[in-house]
Design an enzyme around this catalytic site. Sequence first.
Site, PDB file in Angstrom:
ATOM      1  N   HIS A  56      -7.378 167.897  98.182  1.00  0.00           N
ATOM      2  CA  HIS A  56      -7.571 168.938  97.021  1.00  0.00           C
ATOM      3  C   HIS A  56      -8.987 168.785  96.351  1.00  0.00           C
ATOM      4  O   HIS A  56      -9.489 169.245  95.145  1.00  0.00           O
ATOM      5  CB  HIS A  56      -6.546 168.886  95.845  1.00  0.00           C
ATOM      6  CG  HIS A  56      -5.067 168.919  96.376  1.00  0.00           C
ATOM      7  ND1 HIS A  56      -4.784 170.051  97.171  1.00  0.00           N
ATOM      8  CD2 HIS A  56      -4.036 168.507  96.304  1.00  0.00           C
ATOM      9  CE1 HIS A  56      -3.425 170.164  97.562  1.00  0.00           C
ATOM     10  NE2 HIS A  56      -3.184 168.781  96.746  1.00  0.00           N
ATOM     11  N   HIS A 218      -0.271 173.313  98.857  1.00  0.00           N
ATOM     12  CA  HIS A 218       0.006 172.720  99.919  1.00  0.00           C
ATOM     13  C   HIS A 218       0.441 173.486 101.085  1.00  0.00           C
ATOM     14  O   HIS A 218       0.965 173.196 102.260  1.00  0.00           O
ATOM     15  CB  HIS A 218       1.189 171.541  99.853  1.00  0.00           C
ATOM     16  CG  HIS A 218       0.840 170.751  98.629  1.00  0.00           C
ATOM     17  ND1 HIS A 218       1.269 171.054  97.541  1.00  0.00           N
ATOM     18  CD2 HIS A 218       0.021 169.626  98.334  1.00  0.00           C
ATOM     19  CE1 HIS A 218       0.992 170.072  96.395  1.00  0.00           C
ATOM     20  NE2 HIS A 218       0.287 169.364  97.167  1.00  0.00           N
TER      21      HIS A 218
END
Length: 330
Positions: A56, A218
């Site tokens: 991320h 995700h």
Amino acid sequence: MKMLINVPETVVEDALRGMAAVHPELTVDVERRVILRRDAPVAGKVALVSGGGSGHEPLHGGFVGFGMLDAACPGEVFTSPVPDQMLRAAAAVDSGKGVLFIVKNYTGDVLNFNMAVELAEDEGIQVASVLVDDDVAVTDSTFTAGRRGTGATLFVEKIAGAAAEEGAPLERVEAIARRVNEASRSFGVALAACTTPAKGTPTFDLPAGELELGVGIHGEPGRERRAMMTSGEIADVAVQAVLDDLRPGGPVLALVNGAGGTPLLELYGFAAEVHRVLAERGVPVARSLVGNYVTSLDMAGASVTLCQADEELLRLWDAPVQTAGLRWGR
């Protein structure tokens, strides 16, 4: 799938070695997976610690530094760090004024940070914890009970970090972090799935010509799939979803965040449409930020995060910050 890696098993380790090489203002413990401010612990200052699965970036390691986090704990790709990492980070940055854990609402992160709080308290460290749960797309989803934590994490870390840098006590920093989270909402859109190094193929099936509205970071499913839309049409849906939930009564901070695989040319065009929708709805934008900040590897897409901002939150947002991923005013 071609990737700029050595082998999947060392992706996180290699990235941490890179951070250590190019950011001398950080202390990077590659083996034990902790990233610290070089000057930690900072005397008289509440310390901020966050973390989560890798993939991320720049969240969270890229936000370690003056005005934001004191430490970050990277897990494996899309996998929570472990409590020992969090305890090690808290112990390394605690100046005696307490530590605030900033936790995204994903089940693994929540469980492990809760365990770390208990371990830290056993070590005599004063700890508070704030949960970020800003995603309006779904109430419960894969890996999450309640709303997912997404783009508002940036707002919480920046604004609470500025308050801590000013010397605010732990109770005050915690209250500000909670206020920012409560005033923030997000909505994400995926145009193409991401590919993890371990899998080597897209993490979910998104047929050509379709997009996912409300996707998680995700790749968790969102509200619905539709045929591909224009940037303006996507902005209409995303911004309206946020406004329906947030219902701001004043100016907002606006983050147009790239998912990792969308170029800035497209993100700025999307930002223009987001501003158009907000203007049509009578919502003034006090500050804007456009770029890749809370990403999902190479996922194509973007998210919109809005935070209703009063004068204090705007002042703290504008305060100087110096990190690898965000810097101004210093």
